[in-house]
Design a protein around this motif. Structure first.
Motif, short mmCIF file in Angstrom:
data_model
loop_
_atom_site.label_atom_id
_atom_site.label_comp_id
_atom_site.label_asym_id
_atom_site.label_seq_id
_atom_site.Cartn_x
_atom_site.Cartn_y
_atom_site.Cartn_z
N GLY A 151 0.83 -1.21 0.00
CA GLY A 151 0.00 0.00 0.00
C GLY A 151 0.85 1.24 0.00
N LEU A 152 0.74 2.03 1.07
CA LEU A 152 1.42 3.32 1.13
C LEU A 152 2.03 3.53 2.51
CD1 LEU A 152 2.00 6.15 -0.14
CD2 LEU A 152 -0.19 6.89 0.84
N PHE A 153 3.33 3.81 2.55
CA PHE A 153 4.00 4.24 3.78
C PHE A 153 3.91 5.76 3.86
CE2 PHE A 153 7.93 6.31 5.18
CZ PHE A 153 7.99 5.92 6.51
N GLY A 154 3.47 6.26 5.01
CA GLY A 154 3.42 7.70 5.22
C GLY A 154 4.00 8.05 6.57
N ASP A 155 5.01 8.91 6.59
CA ASP A 155 5.68 9.30 7.83
C ASP A 155 5.55 10.81 7.99
OD1 ASP A 155 7.28 9.73 10.01
OD2 ASP A 155 9.06 8.78 9.20
N LEU A 163 6.35 9.93 1.73
CA LEU A 163 5.45 8.90 1.20
C LEU A 163 6.25 7.93 0.33
CD1 LEU A 163 2.47 11.15 0.00
CD2 LEU A 163 2.64 9.89 2.15
N VAL A 164 5.96 6.64 0.49
CA VAL A 164 6.58 5.61 -0.34
C VAL A 164 5.51 4.58 -0.69
CG1 VAL A 164 8.36 3.83 -0.54
CG2 VAL A 164 8.83 5.90 0.77
N ALA A 165 5.37 4.27 -1.97
CA ALA A 165 4.46 3.20 -2.39
C ALA A 165 5.13 1.85 -2.11
CB ALA A 165 4.14 3.33 -3.87
N LEU A 166 4.36 0.92 -1.53
CA LEU A 166 4.86 -0.41 -1.22
C LEU A 166 4.05 -1.45 -1.99
CD1 LEU A 166 5.18 -0.05 2.67
CD2 LEU A 166 7.01 0.14 0.97
N ASP A 167 4.77 -2.35 -2.65
CA ASP A 167 4.11 -3.38 -3.44
C ASP A 167 4.51 -4.74 -2.90
OD1 ASP A 167 2.82 -4.89 -5.33
OD2 ASP A 167 4.22 -4.45 -6.96
N LYS A 168 3.77 -5.21 -1.88
CA LYS A 168 4.00 -6.50 -1.24
C LYS A 168 5.47 -6.67 -0.85
CE LYS A 168 0.09 -8.72 -3.53
NZ LYS A 168 -0.36 -9.79 -4.45
N GLY A 169 6.01 -5.63 -0.21
CA GLY A 169 7.37 -5.69 0.29
C GLY A 169 8.40 -5.00 -0.57
N ASP A 170 8.03 -4.63 -1.79
CA ASP A 170 8.96 -3.93 -2.68
C ASP A 170 8.68 -2.44 -2.70
OD1 ASP A 170 10.27 -6.27 -3.46
OD2 ASP A 170 8.79 -6.68 -5.03
N PHE A 171 9.74 -1.65 -2.90
CA PHE A 171 9.59 -0.20 -2.98
C PHE A 171 9.03 0.21 -4.33
CE2 PHE A 171 12.90 -0.54 0.27
CZ PHE A 171 12.42 0.36 1.21
N GLY A 172 8.19 1.27 -4.30
CA GLY A 172 7.69 1.86 -5.53
C GLY A 172 8.04 3.33 -5.57
N ASP A 173 7.11 4.14 -6.04
CA ASP A 173 7.31 5.59 -6.12
C ASP A 173 7.43 6.19 -4.72
OD1 ASP A 173 7.03 5.96 -9.04
OD2 ASP A 173 5.01 5.19 -8.67
N LEU A 209 -0.62 8.29 -6.33
CA LEU A 209 -1.44 8.03 -5.15
C LEU A 209 -2.76 7.34 -5.51
CD1 LEU A 209 -1.03 11.18 -2.84
CD2 LEU A 209 -0.21 8.85 -2.44
N GLU A 210 -3.19 7.50 -6.74
CA GLU A 210 -4.44 6.85 -7.17
C GLU A 210 -4.33 5.32 -7.13
OE1 GLU A 210 -5.22 8.44 -11.01
OE2 GLU A 210 -5.62 10.48 -10.27
N LYS A 211 -3.10 4.81 -7.21
CA LYS A 211 -2.90 3.35 -7.20
C LYS A 211 -3.10 2.74 -5.81
CE LYS A 211 0.67 3.83 -10.78
NZ LYS A 211 2.12 3.60 -11.08
N ILE A 212 -3.22 3.58 -4.79
CA ILE A 212 -3.32 3.09 -3.42
C ILE A 212 -4.74 2.70 -3.05
CG2 ILE A 212 -2.82 3.67 -1.00
CD1 ILE A 212 -0.37 3.43 -2.87
N GLU A 213 -5.72 3.13 -3.81
CA GLU A 213 -7.12 2.90 -3.47
C GLU A 213 -7.39 1.43 -3.14
OE1 GLU A 213 -11.65 3.69 -5.19
OE2 GLU A 213 -9.89 4.38 -6.32
N GLY A 214 -8.06 1.22 -1.99
CA GLY A 214 -8.42 -0.13 -1.58
C GLY A 214 -7.31 -0.90 -0.89
N ARG A 215 -6.16 -0.27 -0.68
CA ARG A 215 -5.05 -0.95 -0.04
C ARG A 215 -4.84 -0.38 1.38
NH1 ARG A 215 -0.79 -0.20 -4.75
NH2 ARG A 215 0.54 -1.71 -3.61
N ALA A 295 -5.82 9.26 -1.49
CA ALA A 295 -5.34 7.91 -1.78
C ALA A 295 -6.42 6.84 -1.63
CB ALA A 295 -4.15 7.58 -0.87
N LYS A 296 -7.44 7.12 -0.82
CA LYS A 296 -8.56 6.19 -0.60
C LYS A 296 -8.11 4.79 -0.12
CE LYS A 296 -11.64 8.37 -4.00
NZ LYS A 296 -10.71 9.46 -4.36
#
Length: 507
Positions: A151-155, A163-173, A209-215, A295-296
């Motif tokens: 999902g999304l890491f937010g600090d 903000l960091v996008a997380l994809d099942k343990g992998d880093f994204g944007d 951030l639109e990719k985070i919806e539902g996560r 981000a929803k």
């Protein structure tokens, strides 16, 4: 007598981590926009357990947006605090040490001068993290506790939002904005409406951030944890553990909407709100509110892990980084608390026939529970079950949902023959469904039988095995195992069979 220690490398530390001494301690000083903190961890161990943790509210970032420089009063307080912290680290014989600085020092025109003065006074370099490094290091803290986070890491700090996008343990944007609760409060002139426009303008620039919806949104930072604390207090939530406390996304948005509209005086009157946070907490709530709107996420998970834990994990040996954080932590507690050397995997294998269709997640909980199943032996027998239950509920373990934490505690409570009508148990048992409570009852009884049969001595359980069919539970002892049969074993076995509502047989 003080022992000198060398400054650690001034990067996100990976090199030479395998050379950490077996009794080495890791010290991290975090120079943030709002606070300066020293944390000293026992190491090497997969679980970041602080042996010392102290912070000072220096507010280095106060006035940064207006003047572009560090707060002069905060600078002097930081110097005093760092003098104490570096001397304490020496006395504690910290062997691996790093000083990190984040948004305020990074963005201030006199930030480099401040960092140089710290090194001149105290002899240790300051690693000033850029936005990407700060965000990624914080996200590594989340992944260290929850390796499959998605999902999304937010600090949220005092000066920035990472903000960091997380994809099942992998880093994204990733992205970093000057949206810390202290910064937003000042840049908006303490106007909630202006702050809302400011926040939205920054967040609209992040298309991903639109990719985070539902996560899931993994929320990090003291101000955001304060929001979770308010919810727990106001709703009388029965488990006062902030790490991995989870709210439905819609509930979190409503909570943050309410808090962002409250005055500091109203917040000060609330249980669980520190006075030092009351003036900027509405802006911390507003940042989360607008982030949720954009981000929803389906859920918000509040985490106790972040930048410092990310740095800790990076300083561990590579082999240790790959360990399951829950199992590794429970193995450590078992070594320190257990009477005998019987291993959790031996017990897990023995009780496995009782759970033929369990998921990998439940198998992991069984393993962790088996490791903790002797944790209460030093307590008085009359209080053993309750003390073990409360201790496990509050253990500093990571990557564990509240449901899993209660499953662990309840299973060990049953293992010690605790009465499930106990007030402390009834308080949190409602957070489990009927299936989970049944799972804990079966597992707890099986663990009690395993410890009684073996006496806790390694190698004995393998002389017997359980067999479960749709109609019967059988304890196979064989010729060697027959000498272990006694009244207590028989009673516990038939109690287990009765709880399963099937016939029991011993041969």
């Amino acid at each position: 007598m003080a022992t000198n220690f060398s400054p650690f490398v001034t990067q996100i530390v990976e090199a030479d981590a395998d050379d950490l001494p077996s009794n080495g301690r890791i010290g991290i000083i975090d120079i943030g926009s709002n606070t300066v903190r020293l944390v000293v961890y026992d190491a090497p161990a997969r679980l970041p357990v602080p042996v010392f943790n102290e912070r000072v509210s220096c507010r280095l970032g106060k006035g940064l947006g207006k003047f572009g420089k560090l707060n002069p009063k905060g600078v002097e307080l930081a110097f005093r605090s760092l003098k104490r912290f570096t001397n304490l680290a020496r006395e504690m014989q910290v062997e691996s040490f790093v000083m990190l600085a984040t948004a305020a020092v990074r963005e201030a025109t006199d930030g480099a001068e401040f960092a140089a003065e710290v090194e001149r006074r105290f002899g240790y370099p300051v690693q000033v993290l850029d936005g990407v490094a700060e965000a990624c290091l914080g996200a590594k803290g989340i992944l260290g506790g929850s390796p499959d986070a998605d999902g999304l890491f937010g600090d949220l700090g005092g000066g920035s939002l990472d903000l960091v996008a997380l994809d099942k343990g992998d880093f994204g944007d990733n992205a970093t904005f000057p949206l810390g609760h202290l910064r937003v409060s000042e840049d908006s002139g303490k106007s909630i409406s202006k702050a809302k426009s400011l926040i939205d303008r920054h967040l609209r620039s992040v298309a991903w951030l639109e990719k985070i919806e539902g996560r899931t949104l993994y929320a990090v930072g003291g101000a955001w944890r304060a929001l979770a604390r308010i919810y727990i207090e106001q709703n009388r939530y029965p488990l006062h553990v902030l790490d991995n406390f989870t709210l439905d996304g819609r509930v979190a948005r409503e909570l943050t909407k309410v808090i962002s509209g409250l005055s500091p005086r109203s917040l000060e009157s609330m249980s669980g709100v520190a006075r030092r946070r009351s003036d900027t907490l509405p802006f911390a709530a507003l940042v989360m509110n607008r982030l949720i709107k954009r981000a929803k996420p389906k859920a918000v998970v509040f985490s106790g892990y972040g930048l410092r834990e990310g740095q800790f994990f990076e300083m561990l040996p590579e082999k240790m980084k790959k360990e399951d954080p829950l199992i590794s932590a429970c193995e450590g507690f078992a070594r320190r608390s257990g009477r005998f050397s019987i291993h959790g995997s031996e017990i897990v294998d023995w009780v496995a026939p009782l759970f033929p269709n369990s998921s990998p997640a439940d198998q992991r909980i069984r393993h962790a529970t088996a490791l903790l199943s002797d944790i209460g032996w030093t307590e008085h027998p009359d209080y053993r079950a309750l003390h073990a239950f409360i201790r496990i509920l509050r253990l500093p373990i990571s990557g564990v949902s509240h449901r899993d934490r209660i499953l662990l505690a309840l299973s060990v409570f049953v293992r010690y023959n605790g009465k499930r009508k106990q007030y402390e148990v009834k308080q949190v048992r409602s957070l489990l469904d009927a299936g989970d409570q049944y799972f804990a009852a079966i597992l707890g009884l099986a663990l009690r039988l395993a410890h009684t049969l073996s006496g806790g001595v390694p190698g004995i359980l393998s002389k017997s095995h359980l067999e479960l069919t749709t109609e019967k539970l059988t304890l196979h002892l064989g010729k060697e195992g027959q000498v272990l049969l006694g009244e207590a074993v028989e009673r516990l076995f038939y109690e287990l069979a009765g709880t399963l509502n099937i016939e029991g047989s011993i041969n």
